[in-house]
Motif scaffolding. Structure first.
Motif, PDB file in Angstrom:
ATOM      1  N   UNK A 168       5.519 -15.013 -18.247  1.00 56.31           N
ATOM      2  CA  UNK A 168       4.777 -15.865 -19.167  1.00 56.31           C
ATOM      3  C   UNK A 168       3.355 -15.328 -19.294  1.00 56.31           C
ATOM      4  N   UNK A 169       2.668 -15.732 -20.340  1.00 52.87           N
ATOM      5  CA  UNK A 169       1.293 -15.289 -20.553  1.00 52.87           C
ATOM      6  C   UNK A 169       0.412 -15.723 -19.383  1.00 52.87           C
ATOM      7  N   UNK A 170      -0.318 -14.771 -18.832  1.00 55.54           N
ATOM      8  CA  UNK A 170      -1.235 -15.073 -17.743  1.00 55.54           C
ATOM      9  C   UNK A 170      -0.578 -15.341 -16.405  1.00 55.54           C
ATOM     10  N   UNK A 171       0.748 -15.126 -16.288  1.00 54.27           N
ATOM     11  CA  UNK A 171       1.462 -15.424 -15.043  1.00 54.27           C
ATOM     12  C   UNK A 171       1.113 -14.404 -13.958  1.00 54.27           C
ATOM     13  N   UNK A 172       0.841 -14.901 -12.745  1.00 61.14           N
ATOM     14  CA  UNK A 172       0.533 -14.042 -11.597  1.00 61.14           C
ATOM     15  C   UNK A 172       1.831 -13.428 -11.071  1.00 61.14           C
ATOM     16  N   UNK A 173       1.776 -12.166 -10.685  1.00 63.36           N
ATOM     17  CA  UNK A 173       2.954 -11.489 -10.137  1.00 63.36           C
ATOM     18  C   UNK A 173       2.642 -10.979  -8.737  1.00 63.36           C
ATOM     19  N   UNK A 174       3.680 -10.909  -7.898  1.00 63.45           N
ATOM     20  CA  UNK A 174       3.522 -10.456  -6.515  1.00 63.45           C
ATOM     21  C   UNK A 174       4.672  -9.530  -6.147  1.00 63.45           C
ATOM     22  N   UNK A 175       4.351  -8.449  -5.454  1.00 63.06           N
ATOM     23  CA  UNK A 175       5.363  -7.525  -4.952  1.00 63.06           C
ATOM     24  C   UNK A 175       5.028  -7.121  -3.527  1.00 63.06           C
ATOM     25  N   UNK A 176       6.048  -6.828  -2.721  1.00 63.10           N
ATOM     26  CA  UNK A 176       5.796  -6.455  -1.327  1.00 63.10           C
ATOM     27  C   UNK A 176       6.855  -5.480  -0.832  1.00 63.10           C
ATOM     28  N   UNK A 177       6.480  -4.708   0.192  1.00 65.93           N
ATOM     29  CA  UNK A 177       7.403  -3.779   0.852  1.00 65.93           C
ATOM     30  C   UNK A 177       7.129  -3.810   2.352  1.00 65.93           C
ATOM     31  N   UNK A 178       8.135  -3.425   3.135  1.00 64.85           N
ATOM     32  CA  UNK A 178       8.008  -3.320   4.592  1.00 64.85           C
ATOM     33  C   UNK A 178       7.956  -1.840   4.958  1.00 64.85           C
ATOM     34  N   UNK A 179       6.908  -1.432   5.656  1.00 59.27           N
ATOM     35  CA  UNK A 179       6.751  -0.024   6.026  1.00 59.27           C
ATOM     36  C   UNK A 179       7.468   0.253   7.341  1.00 59.27           C
ATOM     37  N   UNK A 180       8.485   1.091   7.307  1.00 56.48           N
ATOM     38  CA  UNK A 180       9.199   1.471   8.528  1.00 56.48           C
ATOM     39  C   UNK A 180       8.489   2.588   9.275  1.00 56.48           C
ATOM     40  N   UNK A 181       7.653   3.339   8.556  1.00 54.76           N
ATOM     41  CA  UNK A 181       6.828   4.372   9.183  1.00 54.76           C
ATOM     42  C   UNK A 181       5.447   4.325   8.547  1.00 54.76           C
ATOM     43  N   UNK A 182       4.466   4.824   9.247  1.00 53.15           N
ATOM     44  CA  UNK A 182       3.129   4.920   8.678  1.00 53.15           C
ATOM     45  C   UNK A 182       3.166   5.925   7.534  1.00 53.15           C
ATOM     46  N   UNK A 183       2.788   5.471   6.355  1.00 56.82           N
ATOM     47  CA  UNK A 183       2.941   6.347   5.197  1.00 56.82           C
ATOM     48  C   UNK A 183       2.032   5.920   4.055  1.00 56.82           C
ATOM     49  N   UNK A 184       2.048   6.728   2.993  1.00 58.40           N
ATOM     50  CA  UNK A 184       1.270   6.452   1.788  1.00 58.40           C
ATOM     51  C   UNK A 184       2.175   5.846   0.723  1.00 58.40           C
ATOM     52  N   UNK A 185       1.674   4.812   0.057  1.00 59.63           N
ATOM     53  CA  UNK A 185       2.399   4.175  -1.036  1.00 59.63           C
ATOM     54  C   UNK A 185       1.500   4.132  -2.268  1.00 59.63           C
ATOM     55  N   UNK A 186       2.135   4.104  -3.440  1.00 60.40           N
ATOM     56  CA  UNK A 186       1.403   4.067  -4.707  1.00 60.40           C
ATOM     57  C   UNK A 186       1.590   2.703  -5.371  1.00 60.40           C
ATOM     58  N   UNK A 187       0.498   2.178  -5.903  1.00 61.55           N
ATOM     59  CA  UNK A 187       0.505   0.915  -6.647  1.00 61.55           C
ATOM     60  C   UNK A 187       0.116   1.229  -8.087  1.00 61.55           C
ATOM     61  N   UNK A 188       0.926   0.789  -9.030  1.00 57.10           N
ATOM     62  CA  UNK A 188       0.663   1.067 -10.445  1.00 57.10           C
ATOM     63  C   UNK A 188       0.583  -0.258 -11.200  1.00 57.10           C
ATOM     64  N   UNK A 189      -0.520  -0.460 -11.918  1.00 57.30           N
ATOM     65  CA  UNK A 189      -0.738  -1.657 -12.726  1.00 57.30           C
ATOM     66  C   UNK A 189      -0.745  -1.233 -14.194  1.00 57.30           C
ATOM     67  N   UNK A 190      -0.059  -2.002 -15.042  1.00 55.20           N
ATOM     68  CA  UNK A 190       0.054  -1.613 -16.450  1.00 55.20           C
ATOM     69  C   UNK A 190       0.317  -2.847 -17.312  1.00 55.20           C
ATOM     70  N   UNK A 191      -0.031  -2.797 -18.604  1.00 58.10           N
ATOM     71  CA  UNK A 191       0.307  -3.904 -19.506  1.00 58.10           C
ATOM     72  C   UNK A 191       1.816  -3.954 -19.715  1.00 58.10           C
TER      73      UNK A 191
END
Length: 388
Positions: free
Chosen positions: A225-248
């Motif tokens: 919906x318009x203006x709706x907040x979104x949430x995402x999560x992951x569990x790290x099994x090892x110490x590592x680098x992750x990428x976060x991408x925000x887009x319309x």
């Protein structure tokens, strides 16, 4: 020394014709890209454009990544203007045509490129009357992402390093914009849960993706919906680098860049090399505990699932056996017994042979003339030859 001073004077004189201060009156622009006149940030007054005339200006590498340029023209007169913005390659970025005296004439462009950019803008008189320019305004506004002094970048290679915290970011939601994606990269410690919450601009939709170090997509969330907040999560099994991408998630016709909020929690600040042997991969101290943390129900949940799986296999095998037995029984009972023919004995065979031999023929033929005679005749009825 005199020669150097002379060159400096000549250079200053040349620049005075090509660069003008924001405090000066607006100079006449060039009639092409090649003759475009430099303008710096500020307001310029005065000037006219004859019917069908063009004025070209440029801003030379003054717009850094993450900055938004705004150009505006105000004029008077019974005419219409066209206002165009181009990049350094002279590709048209955005435009407004047939602008009236009281119309909004502002052009906006957010620099999503990895380096400072040069822009051209062109003012064209599209009517038969002279246009009297009142103000030409050039403004640069910082739209830096996540408290940095730059743009978050639109590629994995140019992703902006970030840590857990709350941030503000900017995106162009316009379909033709340049800054359509913001890439961030973050280090997450072993066993920690990375949670990303994104609040979009009001009345707009936004999307979120999380990738692992190999750039495989792990999470994809978007505003329903318009203006709706979104949430995402992951569990790290090892110490590592992750990428976060925000887009319309959906485009919009808004001209200016829009601000979104980014809330990151649960990310560790540990070095991604922690726990990694040289030339190897990071191994957890207690892999079973990490698997338990990442699976609902923990180890007991895994065991219960295993037991249910084994029972399911046993039940399937039993069903197959029962069905096979039923089919075999039906197959035997369904066979029809074929009657066997009685084989004659040796005695019966001899008797049958004797019967065949004792059967007398009804007629006999004369060996001399071949005439047909009764079987009990002694002489041929035709030639008189003795038959027996």
């Amino acid at each position: 020394m005199k020669k150097r001073l002379f060159l400096l004077i000549i250079g200053a004189f040349f620049l005075s014709f090509n660069k003008v201060s924001a405090q000066q009156a607006l100079p006449s622009g060039g009639d092409s890209f090649e003759t475009a006149v430099y303008l710096s940030v500020g307001d310029y007054q005065g000037g006219t454009i004859e019917e069908g005339g063009d004025h070209y200006y440029f801003i030379d590498n003054d717009v850094k990544p993450g900055q938004e340029i705004q150009t505006q023209v105000l004029f008077s007169g019974n005419t219409n203007l066209g206002f165009f913005l181009y990049d350094r390659n002279r590709t048209k970025l955005t435009q407004k045509e047939y602008i009236g005296e009281n119309d909004n004439s502002s052009l906006y462009w957010l620099n999503g490129a990895p380096n400072a950019q040069k822009y051209y803008f062109r003012i064209r008189n599209q009517a038969i009357n002279v246009a009297n320019l009142k103000t030409v305004r050039i403004k640069i506004t910082d739209r830096f992402d996540a408290g940095s002094q730059t743009d978050a970048g639109g590629l994995f290679e140019s992703a902006l390093p970030i840590e857990a915290g709350q941030y503000k970011g900017f995106l162009d939601f316009n379909y033709d914009a340049s800054d359509k994606e913001d890439f961030y990269k973050i280090n997450v410690a072993r066993g920690q849960k990375l949670t990303v919450k994104v609040t979009p601009p009001q009345n707009l939709y936004i999307g979120l993706k999380i990738y692992d170090k190999d750039r495989s997509e792990l999470v994809y969330e978007y505003s329903e919906n318009e203006g709706a907040i979104i949430t995402g999560s992951i569990q790290a099994l090892t110490t590592d680098t992750f990428y976060i991408v925000i887009f319309p998630e959906y485009g919009d016709e808004s001209e200016q860049a829009s601000q979104y909020s980014l809330d990151i929690s649960g990310a560790g600040v540990a070095n991604v090399k922690e726990g990694i042997e040289e030339g190897g991969e990071a191994l957890p101290d207690n892999p079973l505990a990490q698997i338990s943390a990442s699976v609902p129900g923990g180890i007991s949940g895994i065991i219960n699932k295993g037991i249910r799986f084994i029972l399911l296999i046993i039940a399937t095998v039993l069903i197959i056996i029962v069905v096979t037995v039923i089919l075999l029984v039906k197959g035997k009972s369904g066979k029809k017994e074929t009657p066997q023919e009685e084989t004659p004995t040796k005695t019966e065979k001899k008797e049958n042979k004797k019967e065949e031999e004792t059967v007398k023929p009804e007629f006999i033929y004369c060996p001399k003339c071949g005439a047909k005679n009764p079987s009990d005749a002694q002489f041929c009825s035709k030639c008189g030859e003795k038959l027996k």
